[in-house]
Design an enzyme around this catalytic site. Sequence first.
Site, PDB file in Angstrom:
ATOM      1  N   ASP A  62       8.881  -4.862  -2.144  1.00 30.16           N
ATOM      2  CA  ASP A  62       8.041  -6.054  -1.998  1.00 30.16           C
ATOM      3  C   ASP A  62       8.189  -7.035  -3.161  1.00 30.16           C
ATOM      4  O   ASP A  62       7.448  -8.019  -3.239  1.00 30.16           O
ATOM      5  CB  ASP A  62       6.571  -5.662  -1.813  1.00 30.16           C
ATOM      6  N   SER A  94       5.585  -1.124  -0.645  1.00 30.36           N
ATOM      7  CA  SER A  94       6.202  -1.398  -1.939  1.00 30.36           C
ATOM      8  C   SER A  94       7.466  -0.578  -2.202  1.00 30.36           C
ATOM      9  O   SER A  94       8.433  -0.702  -1.483  1.00 30.36           O
ATOM     10  CB  SER A  94       5.165  -1.186  -3.024  1.00 30.36           C
ATOM     11  N   HIS A  95       7.438   0.275  -3.216  1.00 28.99           N
ATOM     12  CA  HIS A  95       8.642   1.012  -3.601  1.00 28.99           C
ATOM     13  C   HIS A  95       8.820   2.288  -2.780  1.00 28.99           C
ATOM     14  O   HIS A  95       9.800   2.997  -2.966  1.00 28.99           O
ATOM     15  CB  HIS A  95       8.568   1.369  -5.085  1.00 28.99           C
ATOM     16  N   ASP A 146      12.012  -3.898  -6.305  1.00 28.04           N
ATOM     17  CA  ASP A 146      11.533  -2.967  -5.285  1.00 28.04           C
ATOM     18  C   ASP A 146      11.325  -3.692  -3.951  1.00 28.04           C
ATOM     19  O   ASP A 146      11.555  -4.903  -3.841  1.00 28.04           O
ATOM     20  CB  ASP A 146      10.267  -2.241  -5.750  1.00 28.04           C
ATOM     21  N   ASP A 178       7.702  -6.956  -6.530  1.00 28.88           N
ATOM     22  CA  ASP A 178       6.865  -7.127  -7.724  1.00 28.88           C
ATOM     23  C   ASP A 178       7.364  -6.332  -8.930  1.00 28.88           C
ATOM     24  O   ASP A 178       6.859  -6.496 -10.034  1.00 28.88           O
ATOM     25  CB  ASP A 178       5.382  -6.840  -7.428  1.00 28.88           C
TER      26      ASP A 178
HETATM   27  C1  VG1 Z   1       2.313   3.279  -9.128  1.00 33.63           C
HETATM   28  C2  VG1 Z   1       2.522   2.864 -10.565  1.00 33.63           C
HETATM   29  C3  VG1 Z   1       1.555   1.752 -10.932  1.00 33.63           C
HETATM   30  C4  VG1 Z   1       1.718   0.583  -9.962  1.00 33.63           C
HETATM   31  C5  VG1 Z   1       1.553   1.082  -8.539  1.00 33.63           C
HETATM   32  C6  VG1 Z   1       1.804  -0.002  -7.504  1.00 33.63           C
HETATM   33  O1  VG1 Z   1       1.012   3.811  -8.962  1.00 33.63           O
HETATM   34  O2  VG1 Z   1       2.358   3.960 -11.425  1.00 33.63           O
HETATM   35  O3  VG1 Z   1       1.803   1.357 -12.260  1.00 33.63           O
HETATM   36  O4  VG1 Z   1       0.775  -0.414 -10.224  1.00 33.63           O
HETATM   37  O5  VG1 Z   1       2.463   2.145  -8.278  1.00 33.63           O
HETATM   38  O6  VG1 Z   1       3.076  -0.535  -7.628  1.00 33.63           O
HETATM   39  P1  VG1 Z   1       0.712   5.388  -8.918  1.00 33.63           P
HETATM   40  O7  VG1 Z   1      -0.749   5.512  -8.627  1.00 33.63           O
HETATM   41  O8  VG1 Z   1       1.600   5.963  -7.865  1.00 33.63           O
HETATM   42  O9  VG1 Z   1       1.097   5.920 -10.257  1.00 33.63           O
HETATM   43  V1  VG1 Z   1       3.843  -1.181  -6.265  1.00 33.63           V
HETATM   44  O10 VG1 Z   1       5.148  -2.020  -6.809  1.00 33.63           O
HETATM   45  O11 VG1 Z   1       4.206   0.321  -5.439  1.00 33.63           O
HETATM   46  O12 VG1 Z   1       2.668  -1.945  -5.365  1.00 33.63           O
HETATM   47 CO    CO Z   2       5.980  -3.162  -5.405  1.00 37.76          CO
END
Ligand code: VG1
Ligand code: CO
Length: 543
Positions: free
Chosen positions: A281, A114-115, A279, A283
């Site tokens: 992927d 993802s990001h 980002d 989303d």
């Molecule tokens: C982070 C964000 C959360 C989001 C998750 C996945 O998680 O805070 O809101 O759903 O990333 O996003 P965390 O546990 O690091 O706070 V993605 O776009 O990276 O799949």
């Molecule tokens: Co993402």
Amino acid sequence: MEIRTVATVPWDDQRPGTSGLRKKTRVFAGRPHYVENFVQSVLDVVGEVAGATFVLGGDGRHFADEALRRTLAVLVGNRAGRVIVGERGLFSTPAVSCVIRRRGARGGFVLTASHNPGGPDGDFGIKYNVGNGGPAPESLTRRIHARTREIRRYFLAELPPDLDLARRGTRRVGETVVEVVDPVADYAEMLEGLFDFAAIRRLLEGGFRMAFDALHGVTGPYARHVLEARLGAPPGTVRRGDPRPDFGGLHPDPNPTRCRELVREVVEEGRLDFAAACDGDGDRAMILGRGIFVSPCDGIAVLADRADLAPGYRGRIRGVARSMPTSRALDRVAAARGWDLYETPTGWKFFGSLLDAGRIQICGEESFGIGSDHLREKDGLWAVLFWLQILAAGGGDVAGVLRAHWRRYGRDWFTRHDYEGVDPAAATALVEELRGRLSGLPGTVWGGVRLVRAEDFAYRDPVTGEEAVHQGLRFLFADDSRITLRLSGTGTEGATLRVYLERHGREDLDRPPATALAAVAARARALVEPRRRFGRDAPDVVT
Ligand code: VG1
Ligand code: CO
């Protein structure tokens, strides 16, 4: 076709976090059987794989090509009936959700972190989505993790060396039909059913100036097709639109810190009407208007409030949801309109049951993710189109829309401070110590303001009855300001502490969050003591 049963030894660290299994690329690439173990564990838990359909693709980051073939080899080894693969291995997270739903697939594998940054020294990941198109719920990820700790074998097919996953076409491999598809088509068609494309086209052809920054993630081909080809935005609107294994050396995380130049161009210098970035992927989306940054918390509230402007949502909203640390701007809209409002733990997997049950239609998180019941994932390009729809239907600009919203509901200033890569033991100690002190905190005074409530957020899914505990510590003060602390579940190095700050007000609406929240930030520092605990004077990222 020969299928081999390969003996393996379990890895003890394959626990899915907030969103899938995420590790350093070199962990995935360097450890024997690491990909196969995880994929087979998922399939063992899901069961009845023979004959079933799966979707497979990702954001094209470093190691994705190899992971794609290895995942496919295990799917064929388990006699999956059909695997729908995105051409060149590309599929955005929302598109996987879309295709699972449209094609009635059993599930899908998204190869992405993802990001998180990519490359040999960056991160890799695998997310598994279930038949409703959404992330595997907690009950399933717990069983997958348990399975990864005892797995002793997996089933592997030898893929024909000339199997070309970079070109569309259908081919039988053993008992499996491998279908390589255009990753954009289904998704684009779905968007067309939700928004008034003709109205958006008139906006984009009428001198409206916008940019879409794909940050070399997967959204480039989607945005080019939808914005430029279908909606008539001028060529070049989509920037950094070619997916690259190392994201061009960038961090594919759309926030003002990582997208400095875009913020300068649009927010500070006002050279465009509108801009967005997604980002890796696809989303998440960051939205900017001329002279203004849209806090994702406000974005969710505005979209919900104006949902009637989009054909796919007109008169349909009955409930909305937000993750717990997300500001309460959405709550005010829900209260005014008589909708149900749900507060869930962080992570999209907690919205799925509410969406399936028809209890909510729009939901979102402060971390730049918004979505609706069109899918079971947050959806970056969808959010961009929703904003364009609002601007096309209502006239005006982003700043005007936001200010009108604040005038009506007041403003919920929000900011998030991240302390990245801190010592995990110190981070855990902070959370545990505060948890131990929770009952003694109400009544104490912080910077002249009384703390009125302190709690360890726990959630019971109203549809499934599943419980999730320890989902963040939150502190409510007498001036109605709120501080939330939680540890990230997506990082791959050290621990990341997230500190969420917010406050509601009706005066001086244009004040920046840093000013409006200065006193709240001071209280948070007193709670966290970053200098003493982590040797840090300031957060690494402020959003
Ligand atoms: C982070 C964000 C959360 C989001 C998750 C996945 O998680 O805070 O809101 O759903 O990333 O996003 P965390 O546990 O690091 O706070 V993605 O776009 O990276 O799949
Ligand atoms: Co993402």
